[in-house]
Design an enzyme around this catalytic site. Structure first.
Site, mmCIF file in Angstrom:
data_model
loop_
_atom_site.group_PDB
_atom_site.id
_atom_site.type_symbol
_atom_site.label_atom_id
_atom_site.label_comp_id
_atom_site.label_asym_id
_atom_site.label_seq_id
_atom_site.Cartn_x
_atom_site.Cartn_y
_atom_site.Cartn_z
ATOM 1 N N GLU A 1 0.875 -1.175 0.000
ATOM 2 C CA GLU A 1 0.000 0.000 0.000
ATOM 3 C C GLU A 1 0.909 1.221 0.000
ATOM 4 O O GLU A 1 1.610 1.488 0.978
ATOM 5 C CB GLU A 1 -0.897 -0.023 1.240
ATOM 6 C CG GLU A 1 -1.937 1.070 1.262
ATOM 7 C CD GLU A 1 -2.832 0.978 2.486
ATOM 8 O OE1 GLU A 1 -3.108 2.020 3.090
ATOM 9 O OE2 GLU A 1 -3.237 -0.155 2.852
ATOM 10 N N ASP B 1 -4.401 9.823 9.159
ATOM 11 C CA ASP B 1 -3.087 9.333 9.554
ATOM 12 C C ASP B 1 -2.607 9.958 10.852
ATOM 13 O O ASP B 1 -2.799 11.145 11.099
ATOM 14 C CB ASP B 1 -2.067 9.611 8.438
ATOM 15 C CG ASP B 1 -2.396 8.852 7.172
ATOM 16 O OD1 ASP B 1 -2.752 7.668 7.303
ATOM 17 O OD2 ASP B 1 -2.333 9.433 6.078
#
Length: 256
Positions: A46, A57
């Protein structure tokens, strides 16, 4: 058969998807890191597209994005680096990022360049399903890309089924409603994954957020087809000049 379908056909359990940030730890690290992941046992890569405001994130991945952007990483530079990817990388590659830079680049141009490079799928967490279905799905399909949606423990069953129907490749089960890299109560995670397993969904399920070592990987795989490791791997690369050795050591400790 797409590379993602192929990997799940070959391996129903313990599929390891590892996240890395393009251009980290150095702007020219993208392909060396991907090669190191492939050669040491990652089943899927990924590849994160650095962005200045990555909502989902945590601090570790945000910092890696900042370093990559400061080093000069852009989408154009990334696609230049990926031109030779398929002469070196056999495993499925999924691009993960956010809509703002993709729209600035041009959505169709982005899909065309991703497909030309041999990218298999896209994860764009801030693209809502309605907009995807009405405005973007036809373009994604035109270029033969898989599209992966995220679900959380709070996602109602009807919406899980809708997102599963819209997804291809796999469904990304976020272990809890928080950012990447945070500690998780794995008993609650297992209950959530067991519930998802009971839905008998169309797509394989990979669980991410908080997977960091052999124990969390094994527990995540108990009720899912595999797991996604991100922040822990980025941490393992921080300050390292030999990405191959760092990757070997990290994945050995997850799989062995």
């Amino acid at each position: 058969m797409s590379r993602l379908k192929d990997i799940f056909a070959q391996k129903e359990k313990k599929v390891l998807n590892v996240y890395c940030t393009a251009g980290f730890p150095g702007v020219n690290s993208t392909l060396p890191v991907m090669e190191a992941l492939q050669e040491n046992g990652a089943d899927i890569i990924e590849l994160g597209m650095p962005y200045s405001d990555p909502l989902a994130d945590g601090e570790v991945i945000q910092n890696s994005s900042t370093i990559a952007l400061e080093g000069g990483m852009t989408l154009s530079r990334l696609f230049e680096q990926l031109k030779e990817m398929r002469s070196r990388i056999r495993v499925p590659v999924v691009l993960m990022g956010y809509m703002n830079p993709v729209l600035q680049y041009g959505f169709e141009r982005f899909c065309a360049d991703a497909a030309a490079a041999g990218v298999d799928g896209l994860i764009l967490p801030d693209l809502p399903p309605f907009e995807f279905e009405t405005s973007y799905k036809a373009i994604v399909d035109q270029y033969g890309l898989d599209f992966i949606f995220l679900v959380t423990p709070e996602t109602p069953e009807t919406r899980v089924r809708k997102l599963d129907a819209l997804s291809s490749g796999f469904l990304y089960a976020v272990s809890s409603s928080s950012t990447t890299g945070n500690a998780k109560d794995f008993t609650a995670v297992e209950q959530y994954l067991e519930r998802l397993q009971g839905y008998q969904l169309k797509n394989p399920v990979l669980v991410g957020f908080g997977i960091k070592d052999k124990e969390t990987f094994s527990r995540a795989c108990k009720y899912a087809n595999g797991a996604i490791i991100g922040s822990a791997y980025i941490k393992a690369l921080e300050g390292k000049t030999d990405v191959t050795a760092a990757t070997h050591e990290f994945i050995k400790n997850v799989l062995n």
